[in-house]
Design an enzyme around this catalytic site. Structure first.
Site, PDB file in Angstrom:
ATOM      1  N   THR A 195      -3.592 -15.285 -19.996  1.00 21.27           N
ATOM      2  CA  THR A 195      -4.421 -14.091 -19.791  1.00 21.27           C
ATOM      3  C   THR A 195      -5.143 -14.284 -18.469  1.00 21.27           C
ATOM      4  O   THR A 195      -5.938 -15.216 -18.329  1.00 21.27           O
ATOM      5  CB  THR A 195      -5.463 -13.952 -20.919  1.00 21.27           C
ATOM      6  OG1 THR A 195      -4.771 -13.929 -22.166  1.00 21.27           O
ATOM      7  CG2 THR A 195      -6.257 -12.665 -20.770  1.00 21.27           C
TER       8      THR A 195
ATOM      9  N   LYS B  60      -3.610  -5.969 -22.337  1.00 17.85           N
ATOM     10  CA  LYS B  60      -4.322  -7.044 -23.047  1.00 17.85           C
ATOM     11  C   LYS B  60      -5.848  -6.860 -22.936  1.00 17.85           C
ATOM     12  O   LYS B  60      -6.574  -6.942 -23.930  1.00 17.85           O
ATOM     13  CB  LYS B  60      -3.906  -8.392 -22.443  1.00 17.85           C
ATOM     14  CG  LYS B  60      -4.754  -9.570 -22.821  1.00 17.85           C
ATOM     15  CD  LYS B  60      -4.289 -10.250 -24.070  1.00 17.85           C
ATOM     16  CE  LYS B  60      -5.274 -11.320 -24.498  1.00 17.85           C
ATOM     17  NZ  LYS B  60      -4.967 -11.887 -25.788  1.00 17.85           N
TER      18      LYS B  60
ATOM     19  N   LYS C  98     -14.365 -14.512 -21.887  1.00 18.76           N
ATOM     20  CA  LYS C  98     -13.388 -14.503 -20.785  1.00 18.76           C
ATOM     21  C   LYS C  98     -12.701 -13.131 -20.697  1.00 18.76           C
ATOM     22  O   LYS C  98     -12.639 -12.530 -19.632  1.00 18.76           O
ATOM     23  CB  LYS C  98     -12.329 -15.591 -21.016  1.00 18.76           C
ATOM     24  CG  LYS C  98     -11.202 -15.527 -20.007  1.00 18.76           C
ATOM     25  CD  LYS C  98     -10.041 -16.457 -20.314  1.00 18.76           C
ATOM     26  CE  LYS C  98      -8.892 -16.151 -19.357  1.00 18.76           C
ATOM     27  NZ  LYS C  98      -7.715 -16.973 -19.559  1.00 18.76           N
TER      28      LYS C  98
HETATM   29  P1  NAD Z   1      -5.817 -24.624 -22.891  1.00 16.17           P
HETATM   30  O1  NAD Z   1      -6.957 -24.904 -22.003  1.00 16.17           O
HETATM   31  O2  NAD Z   1      -5.703 -25.320 -24.210  1.00 16.17           O
HETATM   32  O3  NAD Z   1      -4.429 -24.875 -22.095  1.00 16.17           O
HETATM   33  C1  NAD Z   1      -4.256 -24.707 -20.716  1.00 16.17           C
HETATM   34  C2  NAD Z   1      -3.474 -25.907 -20.213  1.00 16.17           C
HETATM   35  O4  NAD Z   1      -3.193 -25.735 -18.818  1.00 16.17           O
HETATM   36  C3  NAD Z   1      -4.245 -27.229 -20.335  1.00 16.17           C
HETATM   37  O5  NAD Z   1      -3.487 -28.154 -21.085  1.00 16.17           O
HETATM   38  C4  NAD Z   1      -4.447 -27.683 -18.891  1.00 16.17           C
HETATM   39  O6  NAD Z   1      -4.413 -29.088 -18.727  1.00 16.17           O
HETATM   40  C5  NAD Z   1      -3.277 -27.020 -18.209  1.00 16.17           C
HETATM   41  N1  NAD Z   1      -3.433 -26.860 -16.766  1.00 16.17           N
HETATM   42  C6  NAD Z   1      -4.554 -26.497 -16.086  1.00 16.17           C
HETATM   43  N2  NAD Z   1      -4.292 -26.459 -14.762  1.00 16.17           N
HETATM   44  C7  NAD Z   1      -2.994 -26.792 -14.616  1.00 16.17           C
HETATM   45  C8  NAD Z   1      -2.129 -26.910 -13.488  1.00 16.17           C
HETATM   46  N3  NAD Z   1      -2.559 -26.665 -12.246  1.00 16.17           N
HETATM   47  N4  NAD Z   1      -0.839 -27.279 -13.705  1.00 16.17           N
HETATM   48  C9  NAD Z   1      -0.394 -27.525 -14.960  1.00 16.17           C
HETATM   49  N5  NAD Z   1      -1.158 -27.429 -16.065  1.00 16.17           N
HETATM   50  C10 NAD Z   1      -2.440 -27.061 -15.888  1.00 16.17           C
HETATM   51  O7  NAD Z   1      -5.817 -23.026 -23.107  1.00 16.17           O
HETATM   52  P2  NAD Z   1      -5.020 -22.191 -24.214  1.00 16.17           P
HETATM   53  O8  NAD Z   1      -5.923 -21.906 -25.359  1.00 16.17           O
HETATM   54  O9  NAD Z   1      -3.683 -22.819 -24.431  1.00 16.17           O
HETATM   55  O10 NAD Z   1      -4.855 -20.801 -23.446  1.00 16.17           O
HETATM   56  C11 NAD Z   1      -3.893 -20.629 -22.419  1.00 16.17           C
HETATM   57  C12 NAD Z   1      -3.907 -19.167 -21.974  1.00 16.17           C
HETATM   58  O11 NAD Z   1      -3.628 -18.333 -23.102  1.00 16.17           O
HETATM   59  C13 NAD Z   1      -5.271 -18.720 -21.434  1.00 16.17           C
HETATM   60  O12 NAD Z   1      -5.051 -17.870 -20.343  1.00 16.17           O
HETATM   61  C14 NAD Z   1      -5.898 -17.992 -22.617  1.00 16.17           C
HETATM   62  O13 NAD Z   1      -6.817 -17.000 -22.217  1.00 16.17           O
HETATM   63  C15 NAD Z   1      -4.661 -17.371 -23.268  1.00 16.17           C
HETATM   64  N6  NAD Z   1      -4.814 -17.091 -24.704  1.00 16.17           N
HETATM   65  C16 NAD Z   1      -5.358 -18.023 -25.543  1.00 16.17           C
HETATM   66  C17 NAD Z   1      -5.487 -17.733 -26.896  1.00 16.17           C
HETATM   67  C18 NAD Z   1      -6.082 -18.744 -27.846  1.00 16.17           C
HETATM   68  O14 NAD Z   1      -6.360 -18.361 -28.983  1.00 16.17           O
HETATM   69  N7  NAD Z   1      -6.260 -19.986 -27.445  1.00 16.17           N
HETATM   70  C19 NAD Z   1      -5.045 -16.504 -27.396  1.00 16.17           C
HETATM   71  C20 NAD Z   1      -4.446 -15.577 -26.523  1.00 16.17           C
HETATM   72  C21 NAD Z   1      -4.347 -15.894 -25.168  1.00 16.17           C
END
Ligand code: NAD
Length: 294
Positions: free
Chosen positions: A90, A165, A240
């Site tokens: 997102t 979204k 966010k």
């Molecule tokens: P998270 O923080 O658990 O995962 C993100 C991952 O990206 C981390 O493991 C981090 O180490 C990695 N990362 C950061 N910078 C990086 C880079 N330069 N190269 C490679 N890896 C890198 O977050 P999440 O909960 O998995 O969410 C991911 C996305 O999904 C976000 O944009 C969030 O808004 C969206 N989202 C999350 C949910 C939820 O319930 N968690 C629901 C819908 C959407």
């Protein structure tokens, strides 16, 4: 048929189970994450460019738009011409459109496809994808959507997935607050919560937040309220998404007062009260504990 080669970047709470589902379904998945995370069936690499090189699809699941832009700049030059960069994070609409045009310049297809369904949906392979991009890009992404999710809607051109979204989540945030404040008012008026649910869930005040995700413990279907408000969908993630919708509203001069107020209330809840790490339905005990502001 040869297995689809997927380079997966960002294997966090959402990305790791999504990548594992792709591997389980027979895709050849390589992964990269700066935090050295891993996922079942996924071969981890030392750099983002390693997973992007031979991939048919590079899938990103990252925290925000500026990280997406950096990763895209790093991987696009090494990707095979005609391959697809599929971003499921997102992020702000502007970043999605920026990366789409970077991709076009490099001869790579781009689709933004943020998800709804949370960690549970990611693990179960029941996410909903809202996608923006060309017909060809969407068709290329479709087999992956079918593995990781239960529904994919092609919303329009690049950025349209992110637009859908944030509009959805702006409604969700405002509706949850309205539902919670109404429950707190009903309590103070001496109305039984179950009766409140029975009436509203079948009347014109019904909504997903009332009917499917009721913020009152013990009422309606099981929800985070029944589990001490453990997320679910954490309040800071709502901050966010509401922030992204306000950013977008400013950029196109849209008047969104309810969205702005929802953002202010969730920010206050997370930053100044005890909302951090709690499900976004924990607005109900917050309202219950309050009096009218002076
Ligand atoms: P998270 O923080 O658990 O995962 C993100 C991952 O990206 C981390 O493991 C981090 O180490 C990695 N990362 C950061 N910078 C990086 C880079 N330069 N190269 C490679 N890896 C890198 O977050 P999440 O909960 O998995 O969410 C991911 C996305 O999904 C976000 O944009 C969030 O808004 C969206 N989202 C999350 C949910 C939820 O319930 N968690 C629901 C819908 C959407």
């Amino acid at each position: 048929m040869e297995a689809l080669k997927v380079g997966f970047i960002g294997l966090g709470n959402m990305g790791a189970p999504m990548a594992a589902n792709l591997a389980r379904a027979g895709c050849h998945v390589t992964g990269f994450d700066t935090a050295n995370t891993s996922a079942e069936g996924v071969q981890m690499a030392a750099q983002a460019t390693d997973v992007a090189q031979d991939a048919d699809v590079v899938l990103t699941m990252l925290p925000n738009g500026s990280i997406l832009r950096q990763v895209a700049e790093t991987v696009l030059p090494g990707m095979t011409s005609g391959a697809l960069l599929l971003d499921c994070s997102t992020v702000d609409v502007e970043s999605a459109r920026n990366v789409a045009s970077q991709a076009e310049t490099s001869g790579i297809q781009f689709v933004d496809a943020p998800v709804s369904g949370g960690i549970g949906g990611a693990a179960a392979g029941t996410l909903t994808f809202m996608a923006g991009g060309t017909d060809a890009g969407f068709s290329k992404a479709k087999p992956l959507f079918d593995i990781m999710g239960q529904k994919a809607v092609h919303c329009g051109e690049a950025g349209a997935g992110q637009a859908a979204k944030i509009c959805n989540n702006m409604i969700l945030g405002a509706t949850m607050i309205a539902t919670c404040e109404a429950f707190a008012l009903a309590d103070k008026l001496g109305l039984d919560r179950q009766k409140m649910f029975d009436v509203v869930s079948t009347s014109s005040g019904y909504s997903w937040t009332m009917n499917a995700y009721c913020p009152a413990p013990g009422i309606g279907p099981q929800s985070p309220a029944d589990n001490e408000y453990k997320p679910g969908f954490a309040s800071e993630l709502m901050v966010k998404d509401l922030g992204l919708s306000q950013e977008a509203a400013v950029s196109v001069d849209a008047d969104t007062p309810m969205g702005a107020l929802a953002l202010a209330l969730y920010k206050q809840f997370v930053e100044d009260e005890d909302g951090l790490g709690k499900d976004f339905s924990a607005m109900l005990p917050r309202f219950s504990a309050r009096s009218r502001p002076l």
